[in-house]
Each structure stands twice: as structure tokens, then as C-alpha cells.
Design a protein around this motif. Structure first.
Motif, short mmCIF file in Angstrom:
data_model
loop_
_atom_site.label_atom_id
_atom_site.label_comp_id
_atom_site.label_asym_id
_atom_site.label_seq_id
_atom_site.Cartn_x
_atom_site.Cartn_y
_atom_site.Cartn_z
N ALA A 170 0.83 -1.21 0.00
CA ALA A 170 0.00 0.00 0.00
C ALA A 170 0.86 1.26 0.00
O ALA A 170 0.55 2.24 -0.68
CB ALA A 170 -0.94 0.00 1.20
N LEU A 171 1.96 1.26 0.74
CA LEU A 171 2.85 2.42 0.77
C LEU A 171 3.67 2.49 -0.52
O LEU A 171 3.84 3.57 -1.09
CB LEU A 171 3.76 2.37 1.98
N LYS A 172 4.15 1.36 -0.98
CA LYS A 172 4.93 1.33 -2.22
C LYS A 172 4.10 1.89 -3.38
O LYS A 172 4.60 2.63 -4.21
CB LYS A 172 5.40 -0.09 -2.51
N ASN A 173 2.83 1.55 -3.42
CA ASN A 173 1.95 2.07 -4.47
C ASN A 173 1.84 3.60 -4.40
O ASN A 173 1.80 4.26 -5.43
CB ASN A 173 0.56 1.44 -4.39
N GLN A 174 1.80 4.13 -3.19
CA GLN A 174 1.74 5.59 -3.03
C GLN A 174 3.06 6.24 -3.44
O GLN A 174 3.08 7.39 -3.90
CB GLN A 174 1.42 5.96 -1.59
N LEU A 175 4.16 5.53 -3.26
CA LEU A 175 5.48 6.06 -3.60
C LEU A 175 5.79 5.95 -5.10
O LEU A 175 6.71 6.61 -5.59
CB LEU A 175 6.56 5.33 -2.81
N THR A 176 5.04 5.13 -5.82
CA THR A 176 5.32 4.87 -7.23
C THR A 176 5.56 6.13 -8.06
O THR A 176 6.52 6.18 -8.82
CB THR A 176 4.21 4.00 -7.86
N PRO A 177 4.74 7.20 -7.91
CA PRO A 177 4.98 8.38 -8.75
C PRO A 177 6.33 9.07 -8.50
O PRO A 177 6.79 9.83 -9.35
CB PRO A 177 3.83 9.34 -8.37
N VAL A 178 6.97 8.81 -7.37
CA VAL A 178 8.22 9.49 -7.04
C VAL A 178 9.41 8.54 -6.92
O VAL A 178 10.52 8.96 -6.60
CB VAL A 178 8.07 10.34 -5.76
N LEU A 179 9.19 7.24 -7.18
CA LEU A 179 10.26 6.25 -7.02
C LEU A 179 11.48 6.54 -7.87
O LEU A 179 12.61 6.42 -7.41
CB LEU A 179 9.75 4.84 -7.36
N GLN A 180 11.26 6.95 -9.10
CA GLN A 180 12.38 7.14 -10.02
C GLN A 180 13.28 8.30 -9.62
O GLN A 180 14.45 8.35 -9.99
CB GLN A 180 11.90 7.32 -11.47
N ASP A 181 12.77 9.24 -8.84
CA ASP A 181 13.57 10.41 -8.44
C ASP A 181 14.44 10.14 -7.22
O ASP A 181 15.36 10.89 -6.94
CB ASP A 181 12.65 11.60 -8.14
N GLY A 182 14.13 9.10 -6.45
CA GLY A 182 14.88 8.80 -5.25
C GLY A 182 14.35 9.58 -4.05
O GLY A 182 13.37 10.33 -4.14
N PHE A 183 15.05 9.40 -2.93
CA PHE A 183 14.60 9.96 -1.66
C PHE A 183 15.79 10.46 -0.86
O PHE A 183 16.93 10.08 -1.10
CB PHE A 183 13.88 8.88 -0.83
N VAL A 184 15.48 11.30 0.11
CA VAL A 184 16.48 11.73 1.09
C VAL A 184 15.99 11.25 2.44
O VAL A 184 14.82 11.41 2.79
CB VAL A 184 16.66 13.26 1.07
N LEU A 185 16.90 10.65 3.20
CA LEU A 185 16.59 10.15 4.52
C LEU A 185 17.41 10.92 5.54
O LEU A 185 18.61 11.11 5.35
CB LEU A 185 16.93 8.65 4.60
N LYS A 186 16.75 11.41 6.59
CA LYS A 186 17.44 12.22 7.60
C LYS A 186 16.83 12.01 8.97
O LYS A 186 15.72 11.51 9.09
CB LYS A 186 17.42 13.71 7.22
#
Length: 154
Positions: A23-39
Motif C-alpha cells: 500500500a505504501l509502495k503504491n503511493q510512492l510509485t509516482p516518485v520512485l524514479q527520483d529517489g529519496f532523502v533520509l534524515k
């Protein structure tokens, strides 16, 4: 802007990999290709996962701070301490770097909690403690933060 919904219980393996719930991965799908920042979080003992576009917007705002003002420079240094660029791998896993696992006190059981446009990553025990400890004050906090000026006088 992406707005995430949900709270998810997960497990981190010994290498710090977390399989994202579907369910969370599906919500992240539109932004997956751009990557993320973790802090690390500013206010809580947890981590914050920013989609790259959200992070870039925040950095634009911070870039307007005058770096010749000591408190601004101190804030930027502390805010960005330990920041990592991360990706979700082909198996749908997020790798949390060891130093950030230590900072957040993450053991094995974790909670991924949506916080509007970011996802908070918590050690489950710490998350439940914070939720429990703030339960009594939540009504007053909700009124103060969201109540605004009540113009409707009966």
C-alpha cells in the motif's frame, strides 16, 4: 506534491533493509524514479523520508538563509547532519544506513508513518511510546493548531 496516507508495521533485517508494504509502495510509485532523502527528525527520535522533489523544495527555502548569520549556519549544519540519498531497490526494499539506524534507535520492529508529504520511520517501541505520551494533550493541541479563530458565535 504527494500526500501519503497510512501507518505500517514492518521489520528491518540485520542489514537495515525494510520491505515496503504494498500500500505504501503504491503511493510512492509516482516518485520512485527520483529517489529519496533520509534524515534524522528535528523534533522526534525518528527518521524522515523525503521524496527528492520535496527535499529540493525544502533546500530552496533553506538556501535563502544568510550563511553569514551564525545561527543560520548552525541550523543548516545540524539539519543536514547525517542526510543520505536513498532509493527503493527492485525488490521494493529501502536500505536504512547504519548510522541512521543508530540515531533513531531502530531495532527490528519498525513503524512507517505518513506525515503528509514525508514518511516517518520509527522504532516501533518508541513510536508507541510517543503516541501514548501525547494522547492526553492531543485534544488541546488539535484545538491550538487547527482551531483558528472561531468566528461563528452562537
Amino acid at each position: 506534491m504527494v500526500n501519503f496516507i497510512g501507518t505500517y508495521d514492518c521489520k528491518a533485517d540485520t542489514k537495515g533493509r525494510v520491505a515496503l508494504p504494498v500500500a505504501l509502495k503504491n503511493q510512492l510509485t509516482p516518485v520512485l524514479q527520483d529517489g529519496f532523502v533520509l534524515k534524522r527528525s528535528v523534533f522526534q527520535p525518528c527518521l524522515e523520508l523525503y521524496p527528492m522533489k520535496e527535499w529540493e523544495g525544502l533546500m530552496e527555502k533553506m538556501n535563502k538563509l544568510n550563511r553569514f548569520v551564525k545561527k543560520n549556519n548552525d541550523f543548516i549544519r545540524r539539519f543536514t547532519a547525517g542526510v543520505k540519498v536513498v532509493e527503493v531497490d527492485a525488490a521494493g526494499r529501502l536500505l536504512i544506513p547504519k548510522n541512521l539506524i543508530d540515531i533513531a534507535g531502530i531495532k527490528k520492529e519498525i513503524v512507517l508513518s505518513s506525515a503528509i508529504n514525508i514518511v516517518e520511520i520509527w522504532d516501533k517501541e518508541r513510536y508507541e511510546g510517543v503516541i501514548e505520551n501525547t494522547a492526553d494533550d492531543f485534544a488541546a493541541l488539535a484545538e491550538e493548531v487547527m482551531g483558528g479563530g472561531d468566528d461563528d458565535v452562537s
